[in-house]
Design a protein around this motif. Sequence first.
Motif, mmCIF file in Angstrom:
data_model
loop_
_atom_site.group_PDB
_atom_site.id
_atom_site.type_symbol
_atom_site.label_atom_id
_atom_site.label_comp_id
_atom_site.label_asym_id
_atom_site.label_seq_id
_atom_site.Cartn_x
_atom_site.Cartn_y
_atom_site.Cartn_z
ATOM 1 N N VAL A 1 84.458 18.986 9.359
ATOM 2 C CA VAL A 1 83.614 17.749 9.388
ATOM 3 C C VAL A 1 83.891 16.686 8.615
ATOM 4 O O VAL A 1 84.187 16.575 7.167
ATOM 5 N N PRO A 2 83.973 15.298 9.203
ATOM 6 C CA PRO A 2 84.572 14.047 8.560
ATOM 7 C C PRO A 2 83.337 13.856 7.461
ATOM 8 O O PRO A 2 82.173 13.275 7.593
ATOM 9 N N THR A 3 83.435 14.221 6.181
ATOM 10 C CA THR A 3 82.565 14.096 5.103
ATOM 11 C C THR A 3 82.088 12.420 4.651
ATOM 12 O O THR A 3 80.707 12.161 4.511
ATOM 13 N N GLU A 4 83.235 11.750 4.838
ATOM 14 C CA GLU A 4 83.046 10.247 4.745
ATOM 15 C C GLU A 4 81.746 9.581 5.657
ATOM 16 O O GLU A 4 80.833 8.657 5.421
ATOM 17 N N LEU A 5 81.898 10.199 6.980
ATOM 18 C CA LEU A 5 80.996 9.684 7.940
ATOM 19 C C LEU A 5 79.486 10.064 7.727
ATOM 20 O O LEU A 5 78.588 9.463 7.764
ATOM 21 N N ILE A 6 79.539 11.455 7.018
ATOM 22 C CA ILE A 6 78.166 12.035 6.691
ATOM 23 C C ILE A 6 77.502 11.115 5.442
ATOM 24 O O ILE A 6 76.392 10.740 5.560
ATOM 25 N N ARG A 7 78.431 10.893 4.451
ATOM 26 C CA ARG A 7 78.102 10.231 3.359
ATOM 27 C C ARG A 7 77.454 8.749 3.778
ATOM 28 O O ARG A 7 76.465 8.330 3.292
ATOM 29 N N LYS A 8 78.000 8.184 4.606
ATOM 30 C CA LYS A 8 77.717 6.846 5.188
ATOM 31 C C LYS A 8 76.177 6.930 5.778
ATOM 32 O O LYS A 8 75.323 6.013 5.665
ATOM 33 N N THR A 9 76.033 7.876 6.647
ATOM 34 C CA THR A 9 74.828 8.212 7.310
ATOM 35 C C THR A 9 73.743 8.492 6.269
ATOM 36 O O THR A 9 72.781 7.758 6.256
ATOM 37 N N GLU A 10 74.248 9.547 5.238
ATOM 38 C CA GLU A 10 73.004 9.649 4.323
ATOM 39 C C GLU A 10 72.448 8.353 3.800
ATOM 40 O O GLU A 10 71.504 8.216 3.356
ATOM 41 N N GLU A 11 73.580 7.697 3.359
ATOM 42 C CA GLU A 11 73.362 6.422 2.433
ATOM 43 C C GLU A 11 72.084 5.483 3.311
ATOM 44 O O GLU A 11 71.308 4.996 2.856
#
Length: 228
Positions: A14-24
């Motif tokens: 799972v691409p964690t950076e994309l998840i992080r930006k989405t969380e933000e």
Amino acid sequence: MPDSDAARRARPKVPTELIRKTEEVVRSKLHNESTGHDWWHADRVRSTAVRIAREESADAFVVELAALLHDVEDFKFSGSEDTGPRFAGDFLLSIGVAEQDANHVAEIIRNISFKGARVEPAPLSLEGRCIQDADRLDAIGAIGIARTFAYGGYKKRPIHDPDVAPVAHDSVRSYLDTKGTTINHFHEKLLLLRERMNTEFGRKLAEERHRFMEEFLAEFESEWSGER
Ligand code: NI
């Protein structure tokens, strides 16, 4: 409908950076929201949905993104069924999520809302079914009870009126415009959710929460009638 098996095979990690930006973005939009559709709701739905997705062998990446974004610009608040899905799709494309996944997330968000007891539900992908179950689980049990009264206050609904009977809504409009009480909302929606779970695992999780709501309503009723 996207092929989940192919998506999973093509995505070992799972691409964690994309998840992080989405969380933000979700956190910035839903921070301190007071009707029960806040960041922490999105966060809980995400955790539960990902658990269900693992049991169901669904695409966990799409599930996580759509769960996080599912209430941003929701039509209950924006007044439009298109705003939420469009925002989610455009946002995901802007951070570099593949078009197929962004479209899948937008489609899930468009289709998961509960729109009344007699309104025919929209067809959902496996990933959509996981999120819908997680969202419904957060609407029942102790957390569901807390969220229901918060939302009832926002809609200026009375807590309870024994002279007002529950209604089975047959249109989205009548469901959204209801002037009913919050206690009736348990009968009009929340107690129906256990039977509407999509997945085996979701149904299992719903059992205990459903039982707790029944206990709460029985206690409420006995205090109200002066038995206690
Ligand atoms: Ni929700």
